[in-house]
Design an enzyme around this catalytic site. Structure first.
Site, PDB file in Angstrom:
ATOM      1  N   GLU A  64       1.139  -1.271   0.134  1.00 51.30           N
ATOM      2  CA  GLU A  64       0.158  -0.268   0.026  1.00 51.30           C
ATOM      3  C   GLU A  64       0.830   1.453  -0.515  1.00 51.30           C
ATOM      4  O   GLU A  64       0.151   2.119  -0.870  1.00 51.30           O
ATOM      5  CB  GLU A  64      -0.731   0.100   1.327  1.00 51.30           C
ATOM      6  CG  GLU A  64      -1.944  -1.629   1.172  1.00 51.30           C
ATOM      7  CD  GLU A  64      -3.326  -0.957   0.612  1.00 51.30           C
ATOM      8  OE1 GLU A  64      -3.291  -0.569  -0.746  1.00 51.30           O
ATOM      9  OE2 GLU A  64      -3.856  -1.168   0.174  1.00 51.30           O
ATOM     10  N   ASP A 119      -4.993 -10.412  -8.923  1.00 51.46           N
ATOM     11  CA  ASP A 119      -4.280  -8.998  -9.695  1.00 51.46           C
ATOM     12  C   ASP A 119      -3.980  -7.671 -10.661  1.00 51.46           C
ATOM     13  O   ASP A 119      -3.013  -8.288 -12.345  1.00 51.46           O
ATOM     14  CB  ASP A 119      -5.538  -8.138  -9.215  1.00 51.46           C
ATOM     15  CG  ASP A 119      -5.790  -7.076  -7.925  1.00 51.46           C
ATOM     16  OD1 ASP A 119      -4.336  -7.684  -7.519  1.00 51.46           O
ATOM     17  OD2 ASP A 119      -6.270  -6.430  -7.503  1.00 51.46           O
ATOM     18  N   GLU A 142     -19.103  -6.300  -2.394  1.00 50.50           N
ATOM     19  CA  GLU A 142     -17.156  -6.673  -1.791  1.00 50.50           C
ATOM     20  C   GLU A 142     -16.792  -8.639  -3.164  1.00 50.50           C
ATOM     21  O   GLU A 142     -15.868  -8.894  -3.959  1.00 50.50           O
ATOM     22  CB  GLU A 142     -16.934  -7.257  -1.191  1.00 50.50           C
ATOM     23  CG  GLU A 142     -15.703  -5.773  -0.374  1.00 50.50           C
ATOM     24  CD  GLU A 142     -14.617  -5.544  -0.977  1.00 50.50           C
ATOM     25  OE1 GLU A 142     -13.945  -5.377  -0.625  1.00 50.50           O
ATOM     26  OE2 GLU A 142     -15.066  -4.676  -2.660  1.00 50.50           O
ATOM     27  N   GLU A 145     -12.063   0.013  -9.256  1.00 52.67           N
ATOM     28  CA  GLU A 145     -12.151  -0.828 -10.931  1.00 52.67           C
ATOM     29  C   GLU A 145     -13.089  -1.021 -11.867  1.00 52.67           C
ATOM     30  O   GLU A 145     -12.596  -0.960 -13.185  1.00 52.67           O
ATOM     31  CB  GLU A 145     -11.782  -2.399 -10.361  1.00 52.67           C
ATOM     32  CG  GLU A 145     -10.524  -2.254  -9.572  1.00 52.67           C
ATOM     33  CD  GLU A 145     -10.537  -1.827  -7.529  1.00 52.67           C
ATOM     34  OE1 GLU A 145      -8.849  -1.380  -7.538  1.00 52.67           O
ATOM     35  OE2 GLU A 145     -11.664  -0.869  -7.610  1.00 52.67           O
ATOM     36  N   THR A 192      -1.540   1.335 -10.473  1.00 54.29           N
ATOM     37  CA  THR A 192      -2.688   0.171 -10.508  1.00 54.29           C
ATOM     38  C   THR A 192      -3.421   1.936  -8.831  1.00 54.29           C
ATOM     39  O   THR A 192      -4.356   1.238  -8.762  1.00 54.29           O
ATOM     40  CB  THR A 192      -2.238  -1.100 -10.031  1.00 54.29           C
ATOM     41  OG1 THR A 192      -3.510  -1.824  -9.288  1.00 54.29           O
ATOM     42  CG2 THR A 192      -1.668  -0.738  -8.528  1.00 54.29           C
TER      43      THR A 192
END
Length: 895
Positions: free
Chosen positions: A123, A270, A364, A382, A468
């Site tokens: 993160e 991902d 989710e 996304e 991302t």
């Protein structure tokens, strides 16, 4: 041209015209995006800064250590004004240059990166390092323009190198894979770090480093960062399963053994795939492209089942690993656009769009039949990302409509006075006091780009690659000097294969100028998601006339109707649990014509059920609002077909609860003095729901809650239903009546047992305003799965009607749960597609209410694994832990 054909053609042309979004409308939507960004950003600056995040319900900043811990979710917070750093390049894209310059000065003067705090390497890399590099890229671009940032001397880049150096100790492993966490001040090794004992990390966590680290190396000329990121990527590639060419979800950072061997494109993996392709684009290293294409071929072979993307086991890729999908995979259509594989991108995006329209947001996680699996939605971007890339690739204004849907839902359901609040449950509309930094960093970038014209964008986005986290890194870095000290990935055994370079990185001009192409791909998926789509009217032979009984007219307590059913070979069966089944045996009809009438009647009953499912009322909410709950406990309840319609009430019905006597509510209430002005609690059974409602209404109650008498029943395992009337007019019932299963009802009864006065709010959805929740951080949400409708598989069918344990009553579309199952088929088994032709020959078809798969949605649990129905209220009000292990892993992988 025949007149009919002409009319149909004209209608089609009008439909196409109706889908076009005008330039003026695009301009309006673009301005709306900017206004929404301002609302979120200004509230962060006014109420939260310098905290890492805004808490939009309580209008204050989230400071780690001062707020109750959310477990791994808090690993993104490092007391470094996360949201401001994450938002820097968004300000420039939205033409807020003055605000950007002020924000950069704030970051330089206020932000500290040497805090004694443990943060997520993943993160911190994508949000903080990426945010600083994106801000630096924008500052350099503006400075070169000659009008802004003339004072800038690479200060953000210096900060980026500082945070990069603080992340480097995490890579001190024998494998080169980083530890998942690092102490910003003390590193990894040593007791003062309070970390370094972890053994596992997710594939995305280790494989989503290369863009930021390589950019840092090329901006600064220091090769150490790119070298470490490449080493981690090399190790993951070496540890792929060689037969399937897939990677697992979690890996041991020391041994390289796979800890979790399921493979997909969602949470945990991902952005590893994303960074392989984008590393090739940014750095120009063909080896990254070859690796991506080898992985991609396996994804399309094993994981992609258009429009679905399903996890598999890496060693047995033909074996599914789970029956649900998570929302993070919504980025994948956008990556497929970058790859140049448009067809599956359109198909998967359409599936996601239909799920979004069904639930307002992407849950989710959702099942393969598109029911909610985990009900949260933390405002993830996304889906908007893929919508933007598909619009850019196709020019189809359909994707502008999808973007408009995203905007409308955010404003309708997530907007609050102090920003935008994450959804705790997409079905009841309850909120979470959370607005993650990625909402500002990503969501508004992609939505602005979707609606903006080229002249609205202050620079050419084609000169940048999106990380991302949607940070902008200039493609010019590919020409930056690359130090020879960075080892080459290429080995003598690994030669590049030209066959792996087809259909990659397409030109951004329209790939498919024919709008019919994407539309033809979308149509079948639309029907797949919406099970209740209109069907053709049932076939009727010429001269047969009207059937003797229409399904919409049928009343289960009408003797004449029952006799007509008997003549058509349809029998009615009362089940012990209160349901009614209709079963047709064609051979028992009095004639072949009557048997066909029975077939038509069953078809109509199915049509009524399908229509009901299309118009399915959402579950209602029972929210405990009195001290010490303050709205944190929300129980999902089933509505009644009569009485007050809570969906039409802006305030709901609020009152204290009391147990009615008799508890069944099937006779005159004997404790009317206590029931009057209160919400009565009743037990299911012994009489009709409407009868119970009339008795408590006569006693002066303002509402009622019926609790299931079937011990152990739960909305986890049983679908909610609407409580039916009693076959006669219920216009006299004016109070609201809601239904709770046994497990959820026990929570309410336990609260009443421990606290003398318990006040609840009956409403269409949980309320976060108008309820005192100033001290509430997390809540207990007992969730329920709404029923799923199924296509009929035969024309001889039986309908299941959910009724109370009482004499038969009128069957209406809103009472039914209808799904056909052959006589020898378990209700839990998967149903086959509808048959095109059937005959009225002898058949016995029994249709029962399908058993719902257990809903494993996220639950917030106290310490221990005891069932919520047996927990004390004190336990319910304790600090709720992060729930299921799978959801913990998902939150840790990528927020």
């Amino acid at each position: 041209m025949p007149p009919v054909l002409f009319i149909l053609t004209l209608f089609g042309a009008l439909c196409n015209l109706g889908q076009t979004v005008s330039r003026e409308e695009k301009h309006r939507l673009k301005n709306q995006v900017v206004e929404m960004f301002d609302h979120a950003y200004q509230n962060y600056m006014d109420h939260a800064y310098p905290a890492d995040e805004l808490m939009p319900l309580t209008c204050r900043g989230r400071v780690r250590g001062l707020e109750p811990s959310r477990g791994d979710v808090d690993d993104a917070l490092g007391k470094f004004s996360l949201t401001l750093i994450d938002t820097l390049d968004t300000l420039v894209l939205l033409n807020k240059t003055t605000e950007f310059e002020a924000a950069v000065r704030r970051v330089l003067s206020d932000v500290r990166l040497d805090n004694d705090i443990v943060v997520s390497v993943f993160e911190t890399n994508i949000r903080v390092l990426g945010g600083l590099l994106g801000g630096h890229s924008m500052a350099v671009m503006l400075k070169e323009g000659g009008q802004h940032m003339q004072w800038y001397q690479d200060e953000l880049l210096h900060m980026a190198k500082d945070i990069g150096l603080r992340l480097l100790p995490a890579f001190n492993t024998s494998s080169g894979l980083p530890y998942p966490r690092v102490n910003l001040k003390h590193g990894v090794i040593g007791p003062e770090t309070r970390t370094g004992t972890e053994t596992d990390t997710c594939t995305a966590c280790a494989g989503t480093i290369i863009l930021e680290f390589a950019a840092l190396s090329r901006f600064t000329g220091d090769p150490v960062f790119e070298a470490h990121a490449r080493r981690a990527m090399d190790f993951l590639w070496e540890k792929r399963q060689r037969n399937s060419n897939l990677v697992g979800t979690t890996i041991n950072i020391h041994s390289g053994e796979w800890v979790r061997r399921e493979s997909g494109v969602g949470a945990g993996i991902d952005s590893y795939y994303e960074y392989l392709l984008k590393a090739y684009i940014l750095l120009g290293d063909d080896l990254f492209l070859q690796r991506f294409n080898i992985h991609y071929a396996s994804i399309m072979k094993y994981i992609s089942q258009p429009p679905l993307l399903l996890d598999v086991h890496i060693h047995k890729p033909l074996l599914p690993a789970r029956t649900w999908m998570d929302s993070l995979l919504a980025f994948f259509p956008g990556l497929q656009v970058l790859k140049g594989d448009i067809r599956p991108a359109i198909e998967t995006h359409e599936m996601l769009y239909q799920v979004t329209k069904k639930h307002n947001f992407l849950p989710e996680a959702f099942t393969t039949d598109f029911r909610v699996h985990w009900a949260q939605h933390p405002l993830r971007p996304e889906f908007a990302e893929s919508t933007y890339f598909l619009y850019k690739a196709t020019g189809d204004s359909y994707y502008l409509e999808a973007g408009r849907t995203i905007l409308d839902n955010l404003n309708r359901f997530a907007r609050v006075p102090c920003g935008f609040a994450a959804m705790k449950d997409v079905r009841t509309g309850s909120h979470e006091d959370r607005m993650d930094s990625f909402f500002l960093a990503e969501m508004f970038k992609y939505l602005f780009l979707l609606f903006a014209e080229p002249e609205d964008i202050p620079f050419d986005v084609e000169d940048y690659v999106f990380t991302t986290e949607a940070h902008l890194l200039p493609l010019s870095l590919s020409t930056a000097p690359r130090s020879s000290s960075i080892p080459s990935n290429r080995t003598s055994e690994e030669e590049l294969d030209d066959s792996n370079f087809d259909w990659t990185c397409p030109n951004t001009r329209l790939l498919f100028p024919d709008p019919a192409f994407p539309r033809n791909l979308r149509e079948p998926i639309r029907s797949a998601v919406d099970k209740s789509c209109p069907r053709p009217a049932p076939y009727r032979e010429p001269g047969m006339g009207r059937p003797p009984l229409r399904a919409q007219d049928f009343m289960a307590n009408n003797p004449e109707h029952l006799e007509l059913l008997r003549r058509m070979g349809v029998s009615l069966i009362h089940l012990k649990d209160g349901r009614v089944q209709l079963v047709q045996h064609a051979t028992q009809a009095i004639s072949a014509v009557a048997a066909e009438d029975g077939v038509r009647f069953m078809q109509e009953m199915m049509e009524l059920s399908s229509q009901q499912q299309k118009e399915q009322l959402p579950p209602r909410a029972i929210q405990i609002v009195s001290h010490p709950f303050f709205g944190r406990v929300v129980l999902t309840a089933g509505p009644a077909q009569f009485g007050t319609d809570l969906s039409k009430s802006s305030t709901g019905v609020r009152g204290f609860v009391t147990v009615a006597e008799p508890y069944s509510g099937c006779s005159e209430i004997t404790n009317a003095e206590y029931v009057q002005g209160h919400i009565a609690l009743l037990q299911r059974g012994q009489c009709m729901f409407a009868e119970k409602a009339r008795h408590i209404q006569k006693a002066g109650a303002i509402g009622g809650i019926v609790i299931d008498d079937n011990e152990g029943s739960s909305s986890d395992t049983a679908p909610l239903f609407q409580m039916a009337g009693d076959g006669r007019s219920t216009d006299d019932i004016t109070l609201p009546l809601l239904f709770l299963f046994h497990k959820e009802g026990n929570i309410l009864l336990e609260a009443l047992k421990e606290y003398r006065e318990v006040e609840v709010l009956l409403s269409d959805k949980a309320r976060d305003r108008g309820v005192d929740i100033q001290e509430a951080e997390e809540g207990c949400l007992t969730e329920a799965t709404t029923p799923t409708s199924f296509e009929p598989i035969d024309q001889s069918q039986m309908s299941t009607v959910e009724l109370d344990e009482s004499p038969p009553e009128q069957v209406t579309p809103s009472q039914e749960e209808v799904s056909p199952v052959h006589e020898d088929t378990s209700p839990a088994e998967e149903l086959s597609p509808p048959k095109e032709e059937t005959s009225p020959a002898e058949a016995e078809v029994d249709v029962a209410q399908p058993k719902e798969e257990k809903d494993s949605e996220r639950r917030e649990k106290p310490e221990g694994d005891s069932d919520s129905s047996s927990q004390s209220v004190d336990e319910l009000l304790a600090d709720w832990r992060e729930d299921l292990e799978a959801f913990q892993q998902m939150e840790k992988d990528e927020l």
